[in-house]
Motif scaffolding. Sequence first.
Motif, PDB file in Angstrom:
ATOM      1  N   SER A   1       0.805  -1.228   0.000  1.00 23.03           N
ATOM      2  CA  SER A   1       0.000   0.000   0.000  1.00 23.03           C
ATOM      3  C   SER A   1       0.831   1.267   0.000  1.00 23.03           C
ATOM      4  CB  SER A   1      -0.937   0.003   1.219  1.00 23.03           C
ATOM      5  OG  SER A   1      -0.176  -0.052   2.415  1.00 23.03           O
ATOM      6  N   GLU A   2       2.108   1.176   0.351  1.00 25.48           N
ATOM      7  CA  GLU A   2       2.907   2.393   0.383  1.00 25.48           C
ATOM      8  C   GLU A   2       4.383   2.059   0.188  1.00 25.48           C
ATOM      9  OE1 GLU A   2       3.272   4.378   4.147  1.00 25.48           O
ATOM     10  OE2 GLU A   2       2.676   2.567   5.243  1.00 25.48           O
ATOM     11  N   MET A   3       5.109   3.091  -0.187  1.00 23.23           N
ATOM     12  CA  MET A   3       6.549   2.971  -0.327  1.00 23.23           C
ATOM     13  C   MET A   3       7.186   3.786   0.793  1.00 23.23           C
ATOM     14  SD  MET A   3       8.707   3.242  -3.853  1.00 23.23           S
ATOM     15  CE  MET A   3       8.379   4.975  -4.107  1.00 23.23           C
ATOM     16  N   LEU A   4       8.116   3.182   1.451  1.00 23.17           N
ATOM     17  CA  LEU A   4       8.727   3.828   2.608  1.00 23.17           C
ATOM     18  C   LEU A   4       9.721   4.908   2.168  1.00 23.17           C
ATOM     19  CD1 LEU A   4       9.400   0.698   4.849  1.00 23.17           C
ATOM     20  CD2 LEU A   4       7.525   2.352   5.020  1.00 23.17           C
ATOM     21  N   HIS A   5       9.715   5.995   2.928  1.00 21.81           N
ATOM     22  CA  HIS A   5      10.659   7.084   2.687  1.00 21.81           C
ATOM     23  C   HIS A   5      11.384   7.372   3.988  1.00 21.81           C
ATOM     24  CE1 HIS A   5       9.071   8.047  -1.305  1.00 21.81           C
ATOM     25  NE2 HIS A   5       7.872   7.832  -0.785  1.00 21.81           N
ATOM     26  N   PRO A   6      12.606   7.817   3.903  1.00 25.35           N
ATOM     27  CA  PRO A   6      13.324   8.164   5.140  1.00 25.35           C
ATOM     28  C   PRO A   6      12.571   9.250   5.902  1.00 25.35           C
ATOM     29  CG  PRO A   6      14.828   8.084   3.264  1.00 25.35           C
ATOM     30  CD  PRO A   6      13.455   7.971   2.705  1.00 25.35           C
ATOM     31  N   LYS A   7      12.394   9.037   7.209  1.00 24.87           N
ATOM     32  CA  LYS A   7      11.641   9.988   8.015  1.00 24.87           C
ATOM     33  C   LYS A   7      12.325  11.341   8.085  1.00 24.87           C
ATOM     34  CE  LYS A   7       9.440   6.463  10.895  1.00 24.87           C
ATOM     35  NZ  LYS A   7       9.238   5.960  12.268  1.00 24.87           N
ATOM     36  N   GLU A   8      13.664  11.298   8.082  1.00 24.58           N
ATOM     37  CA  GLU A   8      14.374  12.573   8.202  1.00 24.58           C
ATOM     38  C   GLU A   8      14.327  13.386   6.915  1.00 24.58           C
ATOM     39  OE1 GLU A   8      17.116   9.250   7.043  1.00 24.58           O
ATOM     40  OE2 GLU A   8      15.661   9.609   8.663  1.00 24.58           O
ATOM     41  N   ASP A   9      14.120  12.698   5.795  1.00 25.44           N
ATOM     42  CA  ASP A   9      14.090  13.426   4.530  1.00 25.44           C
ATOM     43  C   ASP A   9      13.127  12.701   3.587  1.00 25.44           C
ATOM     44  OD1 ASP A   9      14.488  15.123   2.472  1.00 25.44           O
ATOM     45  OD2 ASP A   9      16.582  14.569   2.077  1.00 25.44           O
ATOM     46  N   PRO A  10      11.822  12.978   3.692  1.00 22.99           N
ATOM     47  CA  PRO A  10      10.847  12.263   2.861  1.00 22.99           C
ATOM     48  C   PRO A  10      10.952  12.603   1.383  1.00 22.99           C
ATOM     49  CG  PRO A  10       9.801  14.048   4.077  1.00 22.99           C
ATOM     50  CD  PRO A  10      11.210  13.963   4.591  1.00 22.99           C
ATOM     51  N   ILE A  11      11.575  13.743   1.064  1.00 28.22           N
ATOM     52  CA  ILE A  11      11.727  14.111  -0.345  1.00 28.22           C
ATOM     53  C   ILE A  11      12.978  13.426  -0.888  1.00 28.22           C
ATOM     54  CG2 ILE A  11      12.051  16.008  -1.956  1.00 28.22           C
ATOM     55  CD1 ILE A  11      10.679  17.825   0.064  1.00 28.22           C
ATOM     56  N   PRO A  12      12.842  12.626  -1.961  1.00 26.59           N
ATOM     57  CA  PRO A  12      14.003  11.870  -2.467  1.00 26.59           C
ATOM     58  C   PRO A  12      15.085  12.792  -3.016  1.00 26.59           C
ATOM     59  CG  PRO A  12      12.143  11.687  -3.972  1.00 26.59           C
ATOM     60  CD  PRO A  12      11.625  12.349  -2.740  1.00 26.59           C
ATOM     61  N   ILE A  13      16.325  12.379  -2.745  1.00 22.97           N
ATOM     62  CA  ILE A  13      17.489  13.118  -3.257  1.00 22.97           C
ATOM     63  C   ILE A  13      18.138  12.336  -4.380  1.00 22.97           C
ATOM     64  CG2 ILE A  13      19.754  14.058  -2.666  1.00 22.97           C
ATOM     65  CD1 ILE A  13      18.743  14.412   0.183  1.00 22.97           C
ATOM     66  N   LYS A  14      18.173  11.003  -4.207  1.00 27.42           N
ATOM     67  CA  LYS A  14      18.760  10.129  -5.220  1.00 27.42           C
ATOM     68  C   LYS A  14      17.649   9.344  -5.902  1.00 27.42           C
ATOM     69  CE  LYS A  14      23.121   9.534  -2.725  1.00 27.42           C
ATOM     70  NZ  LYS A  14      24.058   8.549  -2.138  1.00 27.42           N
ATOM     71  N   PRO A  15      17.851   8.965  -7.166  1.00 26.38           N
ATOM     72  CA  PRO A  15      16.833   8.197  -7.899  1.00 26.38           C
ATOM     73  C   PRO A  15      16.803   6.745  -7.477  1.00 26.38           C
ATOM     74  CG  PRO A  15      18.729   8.541  -9.299  1.00 26.38           C
ATOM     75  CD  PRO A  15      19.002   9.299  -8.031  1.00 26.38           C
ATOM     76  N   VAL A  16      16.444   6.529  -6.207  1.00 26.96           N
ATOM     77  CA  VAL A  16      16.362   5.175  -5.666  1.00 26.96           C
ATOM     78  C   VAL A  16      14.961   4.970  -5.106  1.00 26.96           C
ATOM     79  CG1 VAL A  16      17.242   3.557  -3.961  1.00 26.96           C
ATOM     80  CG2 VAL A  16      18.799   5.148  -5.103  1.00 26.96           C
ATOM     81  N   ILE A  17      14.313   3.899  -5.553  1.00 26.15           N
ATOM     82  CA  ILE A  17      12.974   3.591  -5.045  1.00 26.15           C
ATOM     83  C   ILE A  17      13.125   2.738  -3.804  1.00 26.15           C
ATOM     84  CG2 ILE A  17      10.779   2.476  -5.564  1.00 26.15           C
ATOM     85  CD1 ILE A  17      11.250   3.110  -8.470  1.00 26.15           C
ATOM     86  N   GLN A  18      12.473   3.181  -2.744  1.00 29.09           N
ATOM     87  CA  GLN A  18      12.633   2.534  -1.452  1.00 29.09           C
ATOM     88  C   GLN A  18      11.780   1.269  -1.363  1.00 29.09           C
ATOM     89  OE1 GLN A  18      14.870   3.759   0.601  1.00 29.09           O
ATOM     90  NE2 GLN A  18      15.282   5.520  -0.731  1.00 29.09           N
ATOM     91  N   ASN A  19      12.001   0.571  -0.257  1.00 29.72           N
ATOM     92  CA  ASN A  19      11.207  -0.624   0.019  1.00 29.72           C
ATOM     93  C   ASN A  19       9.740  -0.244   0.276  1.00 29.72           C
ATOM     94  OD1 ASN A  19      13.340  -2.376  -0.235  1.00 29.72           O
ATOM     95  ND2 ASN A  19      13.843  -2.327   1.955  1.00 29.72           N
ATOM     96  N   CYS A  20       8.880  -1.270   0.236  1.00 23.84           N
ATOM     97  CA  CYS A  20       7.445  -1.048   0.393  1.00 23.84           C
ATOM     98  C   CYS A  20       6.951  -1.667   1.697  1.00 23.84           C
ATOM     99  CB  CYS A  20       6.682  -1.645  -0.782  1.00 23.84           C
ATOM    100  SG  CYS A  20       7.143  -0.899  -2.365  1.00 23.84           S
ATOM    101  N   ALA A  21       5.789  -1.216   2.125  1.00 28.93           N
ATOM    102  CA  ALA A  21       5.167  -1.730   3.346  1.00 28.93           C
ATOM    103  C   ALA A  21       3.661  -1.786   3.141  1.00 28.93           C
ATOM    104  CB  ALA A  21       5.519  -0.832   4.529  1.00 28.93           C
ATOM    105  N   GLY A  22       3.009  -2.477   4.039  1.00 30.42           N
ATOM    106  CA  GLY A  22       1.555  -2.583   3.980  1.00 30.42           C
ATOM    107  C   GLY A  22       1.099  -3.621   2.980  1.00 30.42           C
ATOM    108  N   PHE A  23       1.318  -4.875   3.320  1.00 34.36           N
ATOM    109  CA  PHE A  23       0.949  -5.969   2.431  1.00 34.36           C
ATOM    110  C   PHE A  23      -0.576  -6.025   2.298  1.00 34.36           C
ATOM    111  CE2 PHE A  23       0.219 -10.388   1.203  1.00 34.36           C
ATOM    112  CZ  PHE A  23       1.189 -10.574   0.234  1.00 34.36           C
ATOM    113  N   GLU A  24      -1.047  -5.945   1.052  1.00 31.73           N
ATOM    114  CA  GLU A  24      -2.487  -5.911   0.791  1.00 31.73           C
ATOM    115  C   GLU A  24      -2.963  -7.301   0.379  1.00 31.73           C
ATOM    116  OE1 GLU A  24      -4.794  -3.563   1.054  1.00 31.73           O
ATOM    117  OE2 GLU A  24      -3.419  -2.038   1.822  1.00 31.73           O
ATOM    118  N   ILE A  25      -3.678  -7.957   1.286  1.00 30.34           N
ATOM    119  CA  ILE A  25      -4.170  -9.303   1.021  1.00 30.34           C
ATOM    120  C   ILE A  25      -5.081  -9.322  -0.198  1.00 30.34           C
ATOM    121  CG2 ILE A  25      -5.598 -11.172   1.923  1.00 30.34           C
ATOM    122  CD1 ILE A  25      -2.869 -11.033   3.187  1.00 30.34           C
TER     123      ILE A  25
END
Length: 927
Positions: free
Chosen positions: A44-68
């Motif tokens: 359901s969502e892609m995790l972003h660093p809490k300290e900097d939610p706006i991406p600086i590098k073109p890296v897609i983070q891990n995901c969370a919230g498994f949708e059954i």
Amino acid sequence: FIIFLIPCFVIGTDMALSCQNAEDFVGASSPGDIVIGGLFAVHSEMLHPKEDPIPIKPVIQNCAGFEIQVFLQTLAMIHAIETINNSTLLPGVTLGYEIYDTCAEVTKAMASALRFLSKFNSSEDAVEFKCNYSDYIPRIKAVTGATYSEVSMAVSRLLALQLIPQVSPASSAEILSDKIRFPSFFRTIPNDFHQTRAMTHLICESGWNWIGVIATDDDNGRFALESFGVQAMANNVCIAFKEMLPAYLSDSTFHTKVDHAVEKIVKETRVNVIVVFMRQFHVLKLFKKAIERNVNKIWIASDNWSAAVKISTIPNIQQLGTIVGFGFKSGDISSFQDFLRNLHEKPTENNKFLREYITLMSVCAHLEYHDFQTCISNQSQDDLLENTENKHQVWRHDFLNANIEPGFIQSTRLAVYAIAHAIKRQCKDRNCKNPSAFTPWELLEELKKVIITDDNKEFKFDSNGDMSTSYDVFLWKEIDGHMEITTMAEYDAEKGVFIFEDEEKKRYFLELKKVQSTCSQHCRPGQMKKVTESPHTCCYECVYCPENHYSNQTDMDYCYRCNNKTYWAPINSTTCYRKTIYFLAWTDWFAVFLLLLSAFGVVLVLSICVIFTKNLNTPVVKASGGLTVCYIILFSHFLIFLSTVFFIDVPTDFKCKTRQALFGISFTLCISCILIKSLKILLAFSFDPKLQNFLKCMYKPIPTVVACTGIQVIICTFWLIFRTPFVNQNFSIPKSIILECNEGSVVAFGIMLGYIAALAFICFIFAFKGRKLPENYNEAKFITFGMLIYFIAWIVFIPVHATTFGKYLPAVEIIVVLISNYGILCCTFLPKCYIIIYKQETNTKSAFLKMVYTYSTKSAGSVAVSQVSLDSKSSSFRATVSDSSKTEKNSVNGNCHFQVPGQPLIQGKVFPKNDVRTMARKRVSSI
């Protein structure tokens, strides 16, 4: 051409959680002759660093919230492909698949779409840039997905570069039907237009018009809100408030806006219906907060969450009130349920989603059902890495089956089968084991023609690429302390109607109407809405319908006017009533009284006629002008009495034309005859020679009567020809219709009456001059009195007629006609009848001769006398007259000159008494 290399962006979902090559990017895959891509928001969502939610590098983070629920859609796709491979649908051809997780993020989905566009058998997954992709063979032939409309819009634009068919089982935004912008997009569900129309239909049927809307702030939510707003406005449903929640849970303002939305719901006490266009994880957060605030409303669920088991199992969910939702029409999923029961036997090497699910089962196995579900949804991929050590695999057979949302499973199956049928059409005369046998754009053309038969029903795409299936209407019911999602009805998207299986389910639908959700109280029949200063049309005051207006339904914007003048309505009326028709009827007591008076007048005329006929040769009858004149006058009186009959009962054109003409001509005939009598009397007893000369010339009985009456006939004829009277309906009284005669021309009516009045006035003048006749023969005196009665009656009639209104207006004229007629009749004939009956001794020739002799003697001695001398010895008398005196002339038997026997009456002459007696005899004879 230019070659783009697709790097490994994403950390994989395997336990190493590292992306060593592009294959790690795939969530689930299986080889085949023809490969179908899949895009599903398994997380359901892609995790972003809490300290900097706006991406600086073109890296897609891990995901969370498994949708059954979405995970089950990937399994439905896999099951459908395996079923097709095991059937004869595509003989000799095997379908493969590559399924990617979009994590509900456009960026992640675009990375997956790039891999779809890469050239087939390219070792480096290169996407070639070309001006013409007609011969280009990409990695996959078609795509199933994506889950959310916002993602589908972005992916579809990218896939349209090569016209790769994209068939979505869940993206319902109306804008995706635009084939110019999204030429290769298809879906196996109706677009949001039908859903929002169904919602509005439900709202209108339940009598609600004051609602709130909550949506996610993404393309899907905004387009759904816009579509719903249009439908609501068209059906007079007002949106009290709109709340937009951030599309991503990672948004720092998400929880603040959820709190604000709940606060708005609590404050708007008159809003008892909330429409929710949100993803399941948004609804989950909203409902938990709403339960804390003890919110109790009716919630209308969109297809995204209307059958979401993980929401229906929230603790105390029943406290939220009633939940009604619209979901996609389901089908037979029994084979899929069997597939799920044997899922634990399937290999997991090429299905990272299944591996992750098994891991989640192991991590959360110790929890109760809802907590277990929450645990699965809240685990991130990083958390799984830490918790998988020393965990034994646990499998819960019932969990997946309990979380099935049949509508999404059916639409996913249809998407796969639509692509398979299109491939079958392509493979009729081609070797499809060769991936280069056809291109995606060729498959796109076949997909437009596909007809799928499932459970004896045919499904096909319309010109917009949509599949017009029906909706199931869900009702969340509490059964044994648990919330159950039951099917209440079916909504036919094409016909726009609700279909109920039985009366019990219809009763559930009708119970919704008991809840009020209106800005203002419903206006009852007999009332209408009065818009207040509020910008919403649903906020109004209820006011009574004015007079002659009605409303027969609740909440009417305006009152209908009674559409015919023959109907009326009181204030606050629900219908129109036929107006009562009034006229002077035969049965009316006043009409009966007037008719009796007219009948008595007729009897009186006949009685007088009989009396005069029996006494034909008496002096009184002869002095009245003879029987012929009397009959004419009496006949005219009879006609006048008869004319009153035409003033009574229902007016007709014949009556309206007849009554005035009959009265006018009859009265004129009567007055004309009386005028001749007045002239005759004045001529007989006048001693003024000048007056006698004038009267003798005027005295032409028959021509005078014919001329006077003829003028009235001409007046009435012109009146009837050019401005004829007619029947008029008078609507000036609110509840009544007065049937009356419109005289056509007031001027003509006035001329007719004025002419009668002029004749009467002349008659009055002549009669007034002859008022000093012998006492027992004073007809002129009575004629004068009769004319006075006529004048008084008609002078009074004018203001009374002008101010009288209603059905008794004709009675006013009847009364005046009767008064004037009775006055003239009685003054003309009753004194004579009295003499005939009660003073027969005076009704002799000798008595009349004596009275006239006496009168003549006095008159002769009083006319212009300057000196009178009487010689008693010679038994004579002398009269000296002025120079103006002339020889007496009288008109007898039509002669223009009458000479009294003996000496003429001239100045200075002496008349013997015998000559005076002779003069008297002559006057009596002339009368």
